[in-house]
Scaffold this active site. Structure first.
Site, PDB file in Angstrom:
ATOM      1  N   ARG A  53       2.668 -11.245   2.421  1.00 31.09           N
ATOM      2  CA  ARG A  53       1.674 -12.275   2.701  1.00 31.09           C
ATOM      3  C   ARG A  53       0.273 -11.936   2.198  1.00 31.09           C
ATOM      4  O   ARG A  53      -0.368 -12.738   1.524  1.00 31.09           O
ATOM      5  CB  ARG A  53       1.567 -12.520   4.223  1.00 31.09           C
ATOM      6  N   THR A  54      -0.217 -10.751   2.570  1.00 33.45           N
ATOM      7  CA  THR A  54      -1.616 -10.448   2.272  1.00 33.45           C
ATOM      8  C   THR A  54      -1.831 -10.396   0.755  1.00 33.45           C
ATOM      9  O   THR A  54      -2.760 -11.012   0.219  1.00 33.45           O
ATOM     10  CB  THR A  54      -2.011  -9.111   2.919  1.00 33.45           C
ATOM     11  N   LYS A  82       0.912  10.801  -9.582  1.00 38.06           N
ATOM     12  CA  LYS A  82       0.575  12.081 -10.234  1.00 38.06           C
ATOM     13  C   LYS A  82      -0.420  12.882  -9.420  1.00 38.06           C
ATOM     14  O   LYS A  82      -0.862  13.950  -9.845  1.00 38.06           O
ATOM     15  CB  LYS A  82      -0.021  11.812 -11.622  1.00 38.06           C
ATOM     16  N   ARG A 103      -4.999  -1.962   0.609  1.00 37.52           N
ATOM     17  CA  ARG A 103      -4.140  -1.625   1.760  1.00 37.52           C
ATOM     18  C   ARG A 103      -3.690  -0.178   1.587  1.00 37.52           C
ATOM     19  O   ARG A 103      -3.256   0.234   0.509  1.00 37.52           O
ATOM     20  CB  ARG A 103      -2.915  -2.526   1.839  1.00 37.52           C
ATOM     21  N   HIS A 131      -7.197  -4.878  10.249  1.00 36.45           N
ATOM     22  CA  HIS A 131      -6.707  -5.832   9.243  1.00 36.45           C
ATOM     23  C   HIS A 131      -7.562  -7.095   9.414  1.00 36.45           C
ATOM     24  O   HIS A 131      -7.097  -8.128   9.904  1.00 36.45           O
ATOM     25  CB  HIS A 131      -5.226  -6.112   9.499  1.00 36.45           C
TER      26      HIS A 131
END
Ligand code: CP
Length: 301
Positions: A53-54, A82, A103, A131
């Protein structure tokens, strides 16, 4: 100034929330009015954890405003694999994009990253922290459904690890609402959040049993048990499935109770609830687009 970076819901005053929600309402009513608003602008998507969704609603929002996205892709396919640090990653990608949506599994990651860049950083979830853009679409949905002041709002499930809960609880302190937190003892709100709510003078009660409070609620915000954040899988299994909404539970609910969920759900809401007038969670997810369009419109000059 929240428009420099959006890192936690604690930054948002009532006026800030209303500005975003009002703008989202205008955009939802007339999306044509903002066509081309982000012409030639790019949003950097940095998702170190899974998202549907986000990530997709930010991409949709940018494109509906006439902009585009540059996507770091999965951790596995990027140079994070890496060993590149988050600080170096954001310093590089700020040269490619006009704002960054981040995120990350570590609490505080967005705040840390914001110290290394000049472009706006939007926290799209930092571990068990915050959030804030989810909270804005949650508030938009609540306001569209029931208004905001004078409500009794239940928040149920994983209150310890659920970042959407922490952000929503903070943001609701701006409004005249009763907050009822329903969870097992082991998944209570973190002490730091309880302290902040107390300091803000919030009207808060905690319960282990939903039935004690369900008949009084206007909104019930259900959350997933955050399996990925449990240090011990056995603890997850001891709790999973205990706080579930189905037709039997809803027999005692007010007729106009709105059931919300930030999604994804696992089994906290039975599919039979989807067909009832209580279900607001898909509409809630869809509201992510106008709300994130409004945010980009306000944050990108
Ligand atoms: N609500 C939410 O954050 O969903 P995603 O994890 O799919 O982005």
């Amino acid at each position: 100034m929240w428009k420099d970076h959006l890192l936690t819901a604690k930054q948002l005053s009532r006026g800030d929330v209303e500005t975003v929600l009002d703008r989202a309402g205008e955009i939802a009513a007339d999306p044509e009015a903002v066509r081309g608003r982000l012409d030639g602008r790019l949003l950097g998507l940095l998702f170190f954890e899974p998202s549907t969704r986000t990530k997709m609603s930010f991409e949709t929002a940018a494109k509906r405003l006439g902009g585009g996205v540059v996507d770091m892709g999965s951790v596995e396919s990027s140079s994070v694999k890496k060993g590149e640090s988050l600080a170096d990653t954001v310093r590089v990608i700020e040269g490619y994009a006009d704002a960054l949506v981040l995120r990350h599994p570590s609490q505080g990651a967005a705040t840390m990253a914001s110290e290394f860049v000049d472009v706006p950083i939007i926290n799209a979830g930092d571990g068990a922290g915050h959030h804030p853009t989810q909270t804005l679409l949650d508030l938009y949905t609540i306001r569209e459904t029931a208004g905001l002041d004078g409500l009794s709002i239940g928040i149920m499930g994983d209150l310890k690890y659920g970042r959407t809960v922490h952000s929503l609880a903070h943001a609701l302190t701006n409004f005249d609402v009763h907050q009822h937190f329903v969870s097992p003892e082991s998944l209570r709100l973190p002490r730091s959040v309880r302290y902040d709510l107390h300091q803000a003078g919030a009207n808060v009660r905690e319960h282990e049993d939903l039935s004690a409070v369900l008949p009084t609620l206007d909104v019930l915000y259900v959350t997933r048990i955050q399996r990925e954040r449990f240090p011990d899988e056995n603890e997850y299994h001891a709790i999973a499935g205990e706080y579930r909404i189905d037709a039997d539970v809803l027999a005692d609910a007010p007729e106009d109770l709105a059931i919300m969920h930030p999604l994804p759900r696992v089994d906290e809401i039975a599919p039979e609830v989807d067909e009832t007038a209580h279900a607001r969670y898909f509409e809630q997810a869809h509201n992510g687009v106008p709300v994130r369009m409004a945010l980009l419109d306000l944050m990108l000059p």
